[in-house]
Design a protein around this motif. Sequence first.
Motif, PDB file in Angstrom:
ATOM      1  N   VAL A  48      94.291 -10.972  31.850  1.00  0.00           N
ATOM      2  CA  VAL A  48      94.669 -10.125  30.708  1.00  0.00           C
ATOM      3  C   VAL A  48      96.048 -10.520  30.191  1.00  0.00           C
ATOM      4  O   VAL A  48      96.279 -10.626  28.981  1.00  0.00           O
ATOM      5  CB  VAL A  48      94.636  -8.639  31.104  1.00  0.00           C
ATOM      6  CG1 VAL A  48      95.127  -7.772  29.962  1.00  0.00           C
ATOM      7  CG2 VAL A  48      93.233  -8.231  31.524  1.00  0.00           C
ATOM      8  N   ASP A  49      96.982 -10.771  31.114  1.00  0.00           N
ATOM      9  CA  ASP A  49      98.316 -11.208  30.693  1.00  0.00           C
ATOM     10  C   ASP A  49      98.242 -12.580  30.037  1.00  0.00           C
ATOM     11  O   ASP A  49      98.971 -12.870  29.078  1.00  0.00           O
ATOM     12  CB  ASP A  49      99.250 -11.239  31.899  1.00  0.00           C
ATOM     13  CG  ASP A  49     100.713 -11.426  31.479  1.00  0.00           C
ATOM     14  OD1 ASP A  49     101.238 -10.528  30.805  1.00  0.00           O
ATOM     15  OD2 ASP A  49     101.304 -12.471  31.807  1.00  0.00           O
ATOM     16  N   ALA A  50      97.351 -13.436  30.552  1.00  0.00           N
ATOM     17  CA  ALA A  50      97.168 -14.766  29.954  1.00  0.00           C
ATOM     18  C   ALA A  50      96.628 -14.654  28.535  1.00  0.00           C
ATOM     19  O   ALA A  50      97.043 -15.392  27.630  1.00  0.00           O
ATOM     20  CB  ALA A  50      96.221 -15.593  30.816  1.00  0.00           C
ATOM     21  N   ALA A  51      95.701 -13.710  28.319  1.00  0.00           N
ATOM     22  CA  ALA A  51      95.181 -13.508  26.964  1.00  0.00           C
ATOM     23  C   ALA A  51      96.277 -13.003  26.037  1.00  0.00           C
ATOM     24  O   ALA A  51      96.345 -13.390  24.858  1.00  0.00           O
ATOM     25  CB  ALA A  51      94.016 -12.526  26.997  1.00  0.00           C
ATOM     26  N   GLY A  52      97.155 -12.133  26.554  1.00  0.00           N
ATOM     27  CA  GLY A  52      98.290 -11.687  25.744  1.00  0.00           C
ATOM     28  C   GLY A  52      99.226 -12.829  25.412  1.00  0.00           C
ATOM     29  O   GLY A  52      99.749 -12.919  24.296  1.00  0.00           O
ATOM     30  N   TRP A  53      99.488 -13.709  26.384  1.00  0.00           N
ATOM     31  CA  TRP A  53     100.320 -14.902  26.141  1.00  0.00           C
ATOM     32  C   TRP A  53      99.709 -15.740  25.024  1.00  0.00           C
ATOM     33  O   TRP A  53     100.413 -16.181  24.107  1.00  0.00           O
ATOM     34  CB  TRP A  53     100.400 -15.706  27.435  1.00  0.00           C
ATOM     35  CG  TRP A  53     101.514 -16.718  27.492  1.00  0.00           C
ATOM     36  CD1 TRP A  53     102.683 -16.593  28.181  1.00  0.00           C
ATOM     37  CD2 TRP A  53     101.545 -18.002  26.867  1.00  0.00           C
ATOM     38  NE1 TRP A  53     103.470 -17.711  28.015  1.00  0.00           N
ATOM     39  CE2 TRP A  53     102.793 -18.604  27.201  1.00  0.00           C
ATOM     40  CE3 TRP A  53     100.689 -18.703  26.052  1.00  0.00           C
ATOM     41  CZ2 TRP A  53     103.168 -19.866  26.761  1.00  0.00           C
ATOM     42  CZ3 TRP A  53     101.053 -19.970  25.591  1.00  0.00           C
ATOM     43  CH2 TRP A  53     102.280 -20.538  25.946  1.00  0.00           C
ATOM     44  N   LEU A  54      98.389 -15.941  25.111  1.00  0.00           N
ATOM     45  CA  LEU A  54      97.712 -16.753  24.104  1.00  0.00           C
ATOM     46  C   LEU A  54      97.768 -16.086  22.728  1.00  0.00           C
ATOM     47  O   LEU A  54      97.969 -16.752  21.706  1.00  0.00           O
ATOM     48  CB  LEU A  54      96.253 -16.966  24.522  1.00  0.00           C
ATOM     49  CG  LEU A  54      95.403 -17.864  23.625  1.00  0.00           C
ATOM     50  CD1 LEU A  54      95.980 -19.266  23.580  1.00  0.00           C
ATOM     51  CD2 LEU A  54      93.964 -17.898  24.107  1.00  0.00           C
ATOM     52  N   ASP A 111      84.292 -10.718  29.586  1.00  0.00           N
ATOM     53  CA  ASP A 111      83.867  -9.570  28.783  1.00  0.00           C
ATOM     54  C   ASP A 111      85.053  -8.667  28.443  1.00  0.00           C
ATOM     55  O   ASP A 111      85.116  -8.095  27.350  1.00  0.00           O
ATOM     56  CB  ASP A 111      82.808  -8.762  29.539  1.00  0.00           C
ATOM     57  CG  ASP A 111      81.490  -9.519  29.648  1.00  0.00           C
ATOM     58  OD1 ASP A 111      81.288 -10.459  28.860  1.00  0.00           O
ATOM     59  OD2 ASP A 111      80.681  -9.174  30.534  1.00  0.00           O
ATOM     60  N   ASP A 112      86.014  -8.554  29.367  1.00  0.00           N
ATOM     61  CA  ASP A 112      87.198  -7.739  29.106  1.00  0.00           C
ATOM     62  C   ASP A 112      88.143  -8.428  28.122  1.00  0.00           C
ATOM     63  O   ASP A 112      88.852  -7.764  27.350  1.00  0.00           O
ATOM     64  CB  ASP A 112      87.939  -7.449  30.410  1.00  0.00           C
ATOM     65  CG  ASP A 112      87.113  -6.594  31.356  1.00  0.00           C
ATOM     66  OD1 ASP A 112      86.256  -5.837  30.863  1.00  0.00           O
ATOM     67  OD2 ASP A 112      87.327  -6.688  32.589  1.00  0.00           O
ATOM     68  N   LEU A 113      88.158  -9.764  28.164  1.00  0.00           N
ATOM     69  CA  LEU A 113      89.076 -10.511  27.302  1.00  0.00           C
ATOM     70  C   LEU A 113      88.535 -10.713  25.896  1.00  0.00           C
ATOM     71  O   LEU A 113      89.302 -10.986  24.968  1.00  0.00           O
ATOM     72  CB  LEU A 113      89.374 -11.887  27.914  1.00  0.00           C
ATOM     73  CG  LEU A 113      90.049 -11.905  29.288  1.00  0.00           C
ATOM     74  CD1 LEU A 113      90.249 -13.354  29.733  1.00  0.00           C
ATOM     75  CD2 LEU A 113      91.384 -11.188  29.246  1.00  0.00           C
ATOM     76  N   LEU A 114      87.225 -10.575  25.727  1.00  0.00           N
ATOM     77  CA  LEU A 114      86.607 -10.937  24.451  1.00  0.00           C
ATOM     78  C   LEU A 114      87.188 -10.184  23.254  1.00  0.00           C
ATOM     79  O   LEU A 114      87.470 -10.800  22.217  1.00  0.00           O
ATOM     80  CB  LEU A 114      85.092 -10.713  24.534  1.00  0.00           C
ATOM     81  CG  LEU A 114      84.280 -11.213  23.336  1.00  0.00           C
ATOM     82  CD1 LEU A 114      84.509 -12.711  23.115  1.00  0.00           C
ATOM     83  CD2 LEU A 114      82.788 -10.927  23.534  1.00  0.00           C
ATOM     84  N   PRO A 115      87.412  -8.853  23.326  1.00  0.00           N
ATOM     85  CA  PRO A 115      87.991  -8.170  22.149  1.00  0.00           C
ATOM     86  C   PRO A 115      89.356  -8.727  21.753  1.00  0.00           C
ATOM     87  O   PRO A 115      89.636  -8.909  20.562  1.00  0.00           O
ATOM     88  CB  PRO A 115      88.087  -6.714  22.608  1.00  0.00           C
ATOM     89  CG  PRO A 115      87.067  -6.576  23.683  1.00  0.00           C
ATOM     90  CD  PRO A 115      87.057  -7.895  24.392  1.00  0.00           C
ATOM     91  N   THR A 148      94.291 -20.271  36.568  1.00  0.00           N
ATOM     92  CA  THR A 148      93.403 -19.275  37.198  1.00  0.00           C
ATOM     93  C   THR A 148      94.139 -18.380  38.185  1.00  0.00           C
ATOM     94  O   THR A 148      93.624 -17.323  38.566  1.00  0.00           O
ATOM     95  CB  THR A 148      92.250 -19.982  37.905  1.00  0.00           C
ATOM     96  OG1 THR A 148      92.788 -20.926  38.855  1.00  0.00           O
ATOM     97  CG2 THR A 148      91.373 -20.723  36.913  1.00  0.00           C
ATOM     98  N   ALA A 149      95.321 -18.799  38.608  1.00  0.00           N
ATOM     99  CA  ALA A 149      96.067 -17.985  39.575  1.00  0.00           C
ATOM    100  C   ALA A 149      96.711 -16.763  38.943  1.00  0.00           C
ATOM    101  O   ALA A 149      97.098 -15.830  39.646  1.00  0.00           O
ATOM    102  CB  ALA A 149      97.143 -18.847  40.246  1.00  0.00           C
ATOM    103  N   GLY A 150      96.846 -16.770  37.622  1.00  0.00           N
ATOM    104  CA  GLY A 150      97.524 -15.657  36.939  1.00  0.00           C
ATOM    105  C   GLY A 150      96.567 -14.553  36.543  1.00  0.00           C
ATOM    106  O   GLY A 150      95.348 -14.630  36.734  1.00  0.00           O
ATOM    107  N   ASP A 151      97.148 -13.496  35.979  1.00  0.00           N
ATOM    108  CA  ASP A 151      96.372 -12.350  35.485  1.00  0.00           C
ATOM    109  C   ASP A 151      95.684 -12.743  34.184  1.00  0.00           C
ATOM    110  O   ASP A 151      96.361 -13.102  33.207  1.00  0.00           O
ATOM    111  CB  ASP A 151      97.310 -11.164  35.259  1.00  0.00           C
ATOM    112  CG  ASP A 151      96.574  -9.934  34.754  1.00  0.00           C
ATOM    113  OD1 ASP A 151      95.335  -9.970  34.675  1.00  0.00           O
ATOM    114  OD2 ASP A 151      97.253  -8.945  34.411  1.00  0.00           O
TER     115      ASP A 151
END
Length: 771
Positions: free
Chosen positions: A673-679, A713-717, A668-671
């Motif tokens: 959006v960047d975490a979603a990109g990592w995933l 909601d921002d990460l869902l797409p 939770t400490a990270g960004d």
Amino acid sequence: MTVAATVSILGIRHHGPGSAQSVAEALDQLSPQYVLVEGPGELTPILPFLADPDTRPPIAGLVYDAADPSRASFYPLAAFSPEWVATRWALARDVPVEWADLPATNQLALRAAVDGAGRLAADEASQPTERVVDPIAALASAAGYDEPERWWEDAVEHDRRGSTPSDATDRFDAVREAVAELRADEPAARPLVDDAKVLDLDAAAQALGRAMTGVREAAMRKALRAAVKAGHQRIAVVCGAWHAPALDPATMPSAASDNRLLRGLPKTKVAAAWVPWTATRLSQWSGYGAGVASPGWYRHLFDARRNGLDTGEAAASWLVLVARELREQGRPASPASVVDAVRLAETLATLRGRPHPGLSELDDAALAVLADGDATPLSLVHRSLVVGTDLGAVPSSAPMVPLAADLQRQQKSCRLRPAAVAKSVLLDLRTDAGRAKSVLLHRLLVLGIDWGVPGETGRTTGTFKEAWELEWDPAMAVSVVEASVYGTTIESAATSKVAAQADAATDLARLSELIDRCLLADLPTTHVVEALAERAAAHTDVPELLSAIEPLARVCRYGNVRQMATDDVRSVLDQTAVRACLGLPTAATALSADAAIALRAAVESAHRGLMLLDDPTLADYWFAALREVADHDRIPGALVGRATRMLLDADRLDRDDARRRLSRALSTAGDPVDAAGWLDGFLAGDALVLIHDAALLAVIDEWMSEVVTDVFDDLLPLLRRTFAEFTRAERRIIGRSLSRGPSVDHGPVLDLAQARPAIGAVARLIGWEIA
């Protein structure tokens, strides 16, 4: 104009079987001493090849600009084309025959001027501003017909019982008089080049406009005057119906007026040849702007009349062919149903006020009786019968560019016969014949001649087979002429073109692809490899270095199947790969989102290429670079996640370490959006890592559950895109695993007692003995 000669004007419809039959009858009746046919005069010297026994229609006259072969015109001829019939009639009787129209040397020069000025040719424009009236449409409207094609078929194409040979000339006189009435109020043609020697580009751009039509008719009249001056007493002129009144000696303008129309026209050097054509192409616009939608049907009408059948009998025999085609599709079509279909077609013709059943009545009858109302099987009938699959042939002695002659020789030696219909070919590269065919097709691709398109080999995963889809398009004749500037043989032309492309290439990926194409086409790679080595040595752009790796690796990996030497390519590959590995960590630092996506694609490409090679040294360099990327905290998550997954799949990273990295990236400490990109980078490709590692799945599930609503909601797409790449079965397994709640992976459970029979069977197969 006062002439002693008798000039007969036969106004025809291009590709009209009724017109062709009437032309044959009229020529027999008139017995002319000289025949003029509408068409470019540049084809006149090669007209005798139409009488060659090896010439088989449909064919087309090709006239092209010698300086720019892409600027060309085709003049198609079918067996039922009046121009074909008239020319062959004259050749068979040793009667002089000439094609007359505005010379192609002027027409192509005008097109070049129009192209250079950025004008749009009339054939390509949606609505020409000054297009001549369609005479057939006007006459059909006067006769009360909504469709010009149907009127022409009823009035001309469909013969009438009891007609005599003299009816043929009477019909031409009637058509000429009718068109003359249509053109009665037409203004006089104006020159394309004015007194100041300025070309009217707008008028020249309208190939079917009044100005161009007037210039073309002036050229035809000039040829007619020359024939009269030469002393020919009986002259027959075969031309489009619209031009017939303009060529009437009794009403034609003066020679001085025509000379003014032709004065100052630009010229260019042209060449001419005969090329094979197809029935499908006959339905498209030709060099004189004429086509027919149903060439197969018209050929059937023409052949039936030559065999003494009238149109009614031709209609009945057509339905016999339709029934035969349906039976080949596995559908029942009995002789009794054919009789019923013939009766229905005749009844429909009567109800519609037509003298005989036409194609529309035959189609309706076939649909109702033979196909039981199902239009699907008739679509195949339309392709094979109504349009047809004919491919013409020209004699080997006919003039052609040396490259086309070499192509014909190689097609014969490889036993690859051009066909107008698409066919699939599977080549075995382990055989000499298979490699020869593959080399020819790849060389043609290099030259831009797309006769063959690589296809899928199905379930075959080996590298010794190639699948191709072959379909010959007559327009490829222009591509052959264009490619001839590179050489006189397929091999020399392909080699020269590759060298030219290598000199012009500025990026490494393009040069790598050229090397790949060279080896597939069995062409020398020295020039391209030298160019690549020179550019790679001075290149510092890491994405380009990475993009060059996969094509080179594919060459080195699969080149041996084709018995090719790849030592020089491998040397360049090694240098490029090492430099890319050394520069990757730095190039991946502090990138924007778009740049990170582009670099990730280049990394994936390089990874695919290097994994093709069995080279531990290069692999160590590569995975060391990926480890640096995975450990770096200033590299975008999409790249870090992808590098982590590649290390995990290659067993360069253990699962416990991968779990820790995933947990840290999704903290939770990270960004988010960047975490979603990592995933997204970590899960790219397949879902096996989640299916077989419950702990990883639990980490992702926990992270997604803790993301706040606004951020989710921002990460869902992005998350949807990531999971959408998984198969439906993979998504179902993941869903079931999550529905059962969190579980702990205790590692694989081995039951040797249950596995013993399988182990024994495998041991026997490989020749081992177990106690």
